[in-house]
Design a protein around this motif. Sequence first.
Motif, PDB file in Angstrom:
ATOM      1  N   ASN A  45       9.918  -0.506  -8.523  1.00  0.00           N
ATOM      2  CA  ASN A  45       9.578   0.779  -9.136  1.00  0.00           C
ATOM      3  C   ASN A  45       8.087   1.076  -8.969  1.00  0.00           C
ATOM      4  O   ASN A  45       7.240   0.177  -9.043  1.00  0.00           O
ATOM      5  N   LEU A  46       7.760   2.367  -8.749  1.00  0.00           N
ATOM      6  CA  LEU A  46       6.387   2.822  -8.561  1.00  0.00           C
ATOM      7  C   LEU A  46       6.015   3.811  -9.656  1.00  0.00           C
ATOM      8  O   LEU A  46       6.880   4.470 -10.258  1.00  0.00           O
ATOM      9  N   GLU A  47       4.720   3.883  -9.924  1.00  0.00           N
ATOM     10  CA  GLU A  47       4.254   4.840 -10.922  1.00  0.00           C
ATOM     11  C   GLU A  47       4.342   6.269 -10.396  1.00  0.00           C
ATOM     12  O   GLU A  47       4.585   7.210 -11.152  1.00  0.00           O
ATOM     13  N   SER A  48       4.109   6.468  -9.103  1.00  0.00           N
ATOM     14  CA  SER A  48       4.202   7.802  -8.509  1.00  0.00           C
ATOM     15  C   SER A  48       4.544   7.651  -7.038  1.00  0.00           C
ATOM     16  O   SER A  48       4.362   6.581  -6.430  1.00  0.00           O
ATOM     17  N   ASP A  49       5.037   8.738  -6.437  1.00  0.00           N
ATOM     18  CA  ASP A  49       5.404   8.700  -5.031  1.00  0.00           C
ATOM     19  C   ASP A  49       4.192   8.652  -4.101  1.00  0.00           C
ATOM     20  O   ASP A  49       4.338   8.400  -2.892  1.00  0.00           O
ATOM     21  N   GLU A  50       2.988   8.900  -4.629  1.00  0.00           N
ATOM     22  CA  GLU A  50       1.790   8.854  -3.797  1.00  0.00           C
ATOM     23  C   GLU A  50       1.527   7.431  -3.276  1.00  0.00           C
ATOM     24  O   GLU A  50       0.936   7.249  -2.220  1.00  0.00           O
ATOM     25  N   ILE A  51       1.955   6.448  -4.041  1.00  0.00           N
ATOM     26  CA  ILE A  51       1.715   5.054  -3.635  1.00  0.00           C
ATOM     27  C   ILE A  51       2.543   4.691  -2.407  1.00  0.00           C
ATOM     28  O   ILE A  51       2.191   3.779  -1.654  1.00  0.00           O
ATOM     29  N   LYS A  52       3.654   5.413  -2.173  1.00  0.00           N
ATOM     30  CA  LYS A  52       4.478   5.111  -0.999  1.00  0.00           C
ATOM     31  C   LYS A  52       3.670   5.254   0.284  1.00  0.00           C
ATOM     32  O   LYS A  52       3.813   4.448   1.217  1.00  0.00           O
ATOM     33  N   GLY A  53       2.811   6.275   0.335  1.00  0.00           N
ATOM     34  CA  GLY A  53       1.987   6.467   1.521  1.00  0.00           C
ATOM     35  C   GLY A  53       1.049   5.305   1.762  1.00  0.00           C
ATOM     36  O   GLY A  53       0.842   4.876   2.903  1.00  0.00           O
ATOM     37  N   GLN A  54       0.461   4.767   0.678  1.00  0.00           N
ATOM     38  CA  GLN A  54      -0.435   3.613   0.841  1.00  0.00           C
ATOM     39  C   GLN A  54       0.338   2.386   1.320  1.00  0.00           C
ATOM     40  O   GLN A  54      -0.157   1.606   2.131  1.00  0.00           O
ATOM     41  N   ILE A  55       1.546   2.222   0.821  1.00  0.00           N
ATOM     42  CA  ILE A  55       2.345   1.056   1.221  1.00  0.00           C
ATOM     43  C   ILE A  55       2.763   1.166   2.684  1.00  0.00           C
ATOM     44  O   ILE A  55       2.748   0.182   3.431  1.00  0.00           O
ATOM     45  N   ILE A  56       3.119   2.406   3.117  1.00  0.00           N
ATOM     46  CA  ILE A  56       3.523   2.586   4.518  1.00  0.00           C
ATOM     47  C   ILE A  56       2.331   2.395   5.448  1.00  0.00           C
ATOM     48  O   ILE A  56       2.416   1.704   6.465  1.00  0.00           O
ATOM     49  N   GLY A  57       1.154   2.976   5.092  1.00  0.00           N
ATOM     50  CA  GLY A  57      -0.045   2.824   5.905  1.00  0.00           C
ATOM     51  C   GLY A  57      -0.049   3.743   7.110  1.00  0.00           C
ATOM     52  O   GLY A  57       0.930   4.450   7.401  1.00  0.00           O
ATOM     53  N   ARG A  58      -1.173   3.724   7.811  1.00  0.00           N
ATOM     54  CA  ARG A  58      -1.312   4.568   8.999  1.00  0.00           C
ATOM     55  C   ARG A  58      -0.349   4.097  10.090  1.00  0.00           C
ATOM     56  O   ARG A  58      -0.369   2.941  10.498  1.00  0.00           O
ATOM     57  N   GLU A  95       6.708  -6.644   6.193  1.00  0.00           N
ATOM     58  CA  GLU A  95       7.980  -7.156   6.703  1.00  0.00           C
ATOM     59  C   GLU A  95       7.774  -8.412   7.544  1.00  0.00           C
ATOM     60  O   GLU A  95       8.549  -9.364   7.471  1.00  0.00           O
ATOM     61  N   ALA A  96       6.698  -8.428   8.356  1.00  0.00           N
ATOM     62  CA  ALA A  96       6.436  -9.605   9.194  1.00  0.00           C
ATOM     63  C   ALA A  96       6.022 -10.807   8.363  1.00  0.00           C
ATOM     64  O   ALA A  96       6.368 -11.949   8.689  1.00  0.00           O
ATOM     65  N   ALA A  97       5.288 -10.588   7.279  1.00  0.00           N
ATOM     66  CA  ALA A  97       4.793 -11.710   6.460  1.00  0.00           C
ATOM     67  C   ALA A  97       5.868 -12.272   5.541  1.00  0.00           C
ATOM     68  O   ALA A  97       5.867 -13.459   5.238  1.00  0.00           O
ATOM     69  N   THR A  98       6.784 -11.419   5.067  1.00  0.00           N
ATOM     70  CA  THR A  98       7.774 -11.865   4.074  1.00  0.00           C
ATOM     71  C   THR A  98       9.175 -12.013   4.623  1.00  0.00           C
ATOM     72  O   THR A  98       9.995 -12.725   4.042  1.00  0.00           O
ATOM     73  N   GLY A  99       9.486 -11.332   5.743  1.00  0.00           N
ATOM     74  CA  GLY A  99      10.845 -11.371   6.260  1.00  0.00           C
ATOM     75  C   GLY A  99      11.809 -10.520   5.464  1.00  0.00           C
ATOM     76  O   GLY A  99      13.023 -10.761   5.476  1.00  0.00           O
ATOM     77  N   VAL A 100      11.285  -9.544   4.746  1.00  0.00           N
ATOM     78  CA  VAL A 100      12.096  -8.662   3.902  1.00  0.00           C
ATOM     79  C   VAL A 100      12.024  -7.249   4.470  1.00  0.00           C
ATOM     80  O   VAL A 100      10.968  -6.782   4.890  1.00  0.00           O
ATOM     81  N   ASP A 101      13.149  -6.555   4.459  1.00  0.00           N
ATOM     82  CA  ASP A 101      13.214  -5.187   4.970  1.00  0.00           C
ATOM     83  C   ASP A 101      12.872  -4.220   3.839  1.00  0.00           C
ATOM     84  O   ASP A 101      13.545  -4.217   2.797  1.00  0.00           O
ATOM     85  N   LEU A 102      11.817  -3.400   4.017  1.00  0.00           N
ATOM     86  CA  LEU A 102      11.417  -2.401   3.026  1.00  0.00           C
ATOM     87  C   LEU A 102      12.051  -1.063   3.386  1.00  0.00           C
ATOM     88  O   LEU A 102      11.874  -0.560   4.507  1.00  0.00           O
ATOM     89  N   ILE A 103      12.807  -0.495   2.472  1.00  0.00           N
ATOM     90  CA  ILE A 103      13.493   0.777   2.685  1.00  0.00           C
ATOM     91  C   ILE A 103      12.797   1.832   1.834  1.00  0.00           C
ATOM     92  O   ILE A 103      12.875   1.804   0.596  1.00  0.00           O
ATOM     93  N   VAL A 104      12.090   2.741   2.484  1.00  0.00           N
ATOM     94  CA  VAL A 104      11.383   3.828   1.804  1.00  0.00           C
ATOM     95  C   VAL A 104      12.139   5.123   2.113  1.00  0.00           C
ATOM     96  O   VAL A 104      12.110   5.610   3.244  1.00  0.00           O
ATOM     97  N   ASP A 105      12.851   5.639   1.118  1.00  0.00           N
ATOM     98  CA  ASP A 105      13.632   6.862   1.325  1.00  0.00           C
ATOM     99  C   ASP A 105      13.226   7.900   0.283  1.00  0.00           C
ATOM    100  O   ASP A 105      12.138   7.836  -0.300  1.00  0.00           O
ATOM    101  N   ASP A 106      14.122   8.844   0.030  1.00  0.00           N
ATOM    102  CA  ASP A 106      13.820   9.934  -0.894  1.00  0.00           C
ATOM    103  C   ASP A 106      14.007   9.547  -2.349  1.00  0.00           C
ATOM    104  O   ASP A 106      13.850  10.403  -3.236  1.00  0.00           O
TER     105      ASP A 106
END
Length: 521
Positions: free
Chosen positions: A216-229, A238-249
């Motif tokens: 859970n996130l405090e706001s959707d703005e943090i999604k952009g920081q997590i995705i990165g440029r 994903e490379a460091a943890t081996g976990v698939d991150l699913i960022v959707d709506d």
Amino acid sequence: MDPLILSIIIGVAALAAGLVAGKLIFAKDTRQKVEAAELQSQTILREAELRAETIRKEKELEAKEKFVQMKAAHDKEVLDRNRKINETENRARQKEQTINQKEGSLEKQLKDNEAIKETLNRQIELVNIKRTELEKHQEEHIQRLEKIAGLSADEAKKQLVESLKHEAQSQALGIQQEIIEDAKLKANKEARKIIIQTIQRTAAEQAIENSITVFNLESDEIKGQIIGREGRNIRAIEAATGVDLIVDDTPEAILLSCFDPLRREIARLSLQRLVADGRIHPARIEEVVEKTRKQIEEQVMENGERAVIELGIHGLHKELVRMVGRMRFRSSYGQNLLMHSRETANLCATMAAELGLNPKLAKRAGLLHDIGKVPDEESELSHALLGAKLAEKYGENPAVVNAIGAHHDEMEMQYVISPIVQACDAISGARPGARREIMQQYLQRIKDLENLAMAYTGVEKAYAIQAGRELRVIVEADKVTDLDSEKLSFEIAQKIQTEMTFPGQIKVTVIREKRTVNVAR
């Protein structure tokens, strides 16, 4: 006379007089200073002599005091030594008296034994005489009986033994059959009673394990920081943890998808730290993931210790405690492995108590019966045999080792608690809501996919992501070249295609990265 010359003469005379007077005055001052210095030196000498005398007296007093102390200590040591010598002499004297008394009593006993021995010899002679007479009368009696019956004693004995034998066998068979039938009825009834009581006294949870964790996130703005440029941050996670991150709506939420609960937990805690810190970039991500992985290791140990304390099990090796903690992050057919092991341990203790066995030993075997599912290194042995090997390595009771190895009939049962552990394992896994067969098959397929890639030389890590539709293989740059990476990707894809069954298609991505790090001081 010329006034000028007179003035010069008077001046010279005055100068001479002044010089003489100054010299006299200077001589007088010098003499006074010398006398004062002599007085001062005499005073200093007297003070030094007084101080030296005082120091000498103090040292003499200190020497006397030290002598008195040493003398007192020496006297005390001499007294202690004399006391010990006296005590030793008294003990030796007492031992000598005791030995003398025992020697006298032994001599008396020897004399009494000699008299008893003579009496016994006389009685033995009388008994032998009586026995000879009795045997002679018995032979005469047997001869008279043989003449009357027309049979020898051996023939009559055989006939009597045969008749008694047939009669005893028929009676024994009847009694045996009755006992067996009665025992079966009572055993089945008692077994049902014990199993029902055991199940009723154990509260268990439903299967809740899955392969997705919601962050859970405090706001959707943090999604952009997590995705990165251009998605570099999310790829680094994903490379460091081996976990698939699913960022959707989904508002204010990111899905973490992985078949391994331990990886999901590392990814969740790492994301939590990164979001709280605000600095999200590939280098920081790797640093946080490494710290989180160490923290999870500590948490694994705490989970194991908590489970062992709650069950009242003592003296368990630290490595076994750590393996128990790792069960918290493993599942068996959708059933949490630690919950299953704790439930099995409680069932074993209850059933053993009902049967009059050792409940603590049974509880220990129930908790450890699945440790072969959480080894540090992969092994070709089954989890039951591997668990028995680990338990034996860390000094567990042979009964516990046998119960672990035999709970899937892969080892001969040699102790009573072995079938109890097997029964309780089946009870825990077979109850309604305990397991999900389909989920376990999926997880096993994902794990086999990663193990297939790890079997190749130069592969450092392998992660199955996107629900098993993509396999990311990270190789060591020093051992695998770019050309080898292309070849490795093709070989892994071909091996997956020929050896595994899977829906759709699987994308194989081989990642080769060379890093050079130096530190400026």
